[in-house]
Scaffold this motif. Structure first.
Motif, PDB file in Angstrom:
ATOM      1  N   GLU A   1      -6.722   2.926  -7.330  1.00 45.45           N
ATOM      2  CA  GLU A   1      -6.559   2.022  -8.471  1.00 45.45           C
ATOM      3  C   GLU A   1      -5.328   2.397  -9.285  1.00 45.45           C
ATOM      4  OE1 GLU A   1     -10.261   2.256 -10.521  1.00 45.45           O
ATOM      5  OE2 GLU A   1     -11.290   0.855  -9.167  1.00 45.45           O
ATOM      6  N   ALA A   2      -5.159   3.693  -9.531  1.00 44.93           N
ATOM      7  CA  ALA A   2      -3.989   4.142 -10.295  1.00 44.93           C
ATOM      8  C   ALA A   2      -2.706   3.892  -9.514  1.00 44.93           C
ATOM      9  CB  ALA A   2      -4.127   5.627 -10.633  1.00 44.93           C
ATOM     10  N   ALA A   3      -2.758   4.103  -8.198  1.00 43.64           N
ATOM     11  CA  ALA A   3      -1.579   3.873  -7.359  1.00 43.64           C
ATOM     12  C   ALA A   3      -1.189   2.399  -7.340  1.00 43.64           C
ATOM     13  CB  ALA A   3      -1.854   4.371  -5.942  1.00 43.64           C
ATOM     14  N   GLU A   4      -2.182   1.524  -7.259  1.00 41.92           N
ATOM     15  CA  GLU A   4      -1.879   0.094  -7.262  1.00 41.92           C
ATOM     16  C   GLU A   4      -1.240  -0.325  -8.585  1.00 41.92           C
ATOM     17  OE1 GLU A   4      -4.080  -4.262  -7.037  1.00 41.92           O
ATOM     18  OE2 GLU A   4      -5.072  -2.541  -6.114  1.00 41.92           O
ATOM     19  N   SER A   5      -1.752   0.202  -9.678  1.00 41.61           N
ATOM     20  CA  SER A   5      -1.178  -0.114 -10.987  1.00 41.61           C
ATOM     21  C   SER A   5       0.273   0.339 -11.072  1.00 41.61           C
ATOM     22  CB  SER A   5      -2.008   0.557 -12.084  1.00 41.61           C
ATOM     23  OG  SER A   5      -1.454   0.299 -13.355  1.00 41.61           O
ATOM     24  N   ARG A   6       0.559   1.545 -10.608  1.00 34.99           N
ATOM     25  CA  ARG A   6       1.936   2.053 -10.627  1.00 34.99           C
ATOM     26  C   ARG A   6       2.830   1.261  -9.684  1.00 34.99           C
ATOM     27  NH1 ARG A   6       3.920   7.307 -12.289  1.00 34.99           N
ATOM     28  NH2 ARG A   6       2.486   8.146 -13.839  1.00 34.99           N
ATOM     29  N   LEU A   7       2.277   0.877  -8.542  1.00 34.87           N
ATOM     30  CA  LEU A   7       3.032   0.074  -7.585  1.00 34.87           C
ATOM     31  C   LEU A   7       3.489  -1.229  -8.222  1.00 34.87           C
ATOM     32  CD1 LEU A   7       3.902  -0.458  -4.570  1.00 34.87           C
ATOM     33  CD2 LEU A   7       1.679  -1.561  -4.291  1.00 34.87           C
ATOM     34  N   ARG A   8       2.586  -1.887  -8.926  1.00 32.06           N
ATOM     35  CA  ARG A   8       2.911  -3.157  -9.563  1.00 32.06           C
ATOM     36  C   ARG A   8       3.954  -2.991 -10.666  1.00 32.06           C
ATOM     37  NH1 ARG A   8      -0.654  -7.169  -8.172  1.00 32.06           N
ATOM     38  NH2 ARG A   8      -2.604  -6.529  -7.164  1.00 32.06           N
TER      39      ARG A   8
END
Length: 201
Positions: free
Chosen positions: A21-28
């Protein structure tokens, strides 16, 4: 012992979910180049070594994100299809609208999905990608069985339709076309596809 104290909030697989979840947020927000296991560990409050229990390196994390993305795309398309009217044009319209909305709302995510899919050795991602594209293939086969589409290789119809919709999404994601025009463009694309692929009289 320090690791156990640091990871107290995350039990029974919750750490992996929290990292994704944190990785997806940073990716975006920042793109794939800015993803770091150490930064993610700091963000969610665990030791810098903790993420490696689930992701041995950064590439493994990116691969897991891409795989999850294809799973989400598949769910999105199947949900749209299940909620559409029973007639074939409505099913095509619902599925293709769902795809282009996903592609424009998740532009960076989708780019990671497709680039990861073609990386040598990414067999799990390629497998996850099969489901949404098989759904589109099945839809075309249904159209042929109903006499709505010409006979022939379903992949040919699928490639043309996919290229059209991906092109629309790319134009919107690149700022060439305004996002509010999306649904109208998809409607036009679907109508032209159905008319052009209709069996010859």
């Amino acid at each position: 012992m320090p690791d156990a104290i640091d990871e107290r909030p995350y039990h029974h697989g919750q750490l992996r979910t929290a990292l994704l979840e944190a990785a997806e947020s940073r990716l975006r927000e920042h793109g794939a180049d800015q993803l770091s296991l150490r930064d993610l560990a700091r963000e969610i409050g665990v030791s810098h070594a903790a993420p490696r229990r689930h992701f041995p390196d950064r590439q493994a994390l990116l691969d897991a994100l891409a795989e999850a993305g294809f799973d989400r795309l598949d769910t999105t398309l199947r949900t749209a299809l299940a909620g559409s009217d029973a007639d074939f044009p409505s099913r095509v319209r619902a599925t293709m609208t769902a795809y282009t909305r996903f592609a424009t709302e998740n532009a960076v995510f989708l780019e990671l999905m497709y680039t990861s899919k073609h990386r040598p050795g990414a067999t799990r991602i390629a497998k996850a990608a099969e489901a949404p594209f098989e759904l589109m293939r099945e839809l075309i086969l249904q159209g042929q069985a109903l006499g709505e589409l010409q006979a022939g290789e379903p992949e040919q119809f699928g490639i043309v339709l996919f290229a059209t919709l991906q092109g629309i999404a790319t134009l919107i994601n690149g700022g060439v076309v305004k996002p509010e025009l999306l649904d109208g463009l998809v409607e036009t694309a679907v109508e032209q596809f159905l008319r052009g692929a209709r069996p010859l009289a």
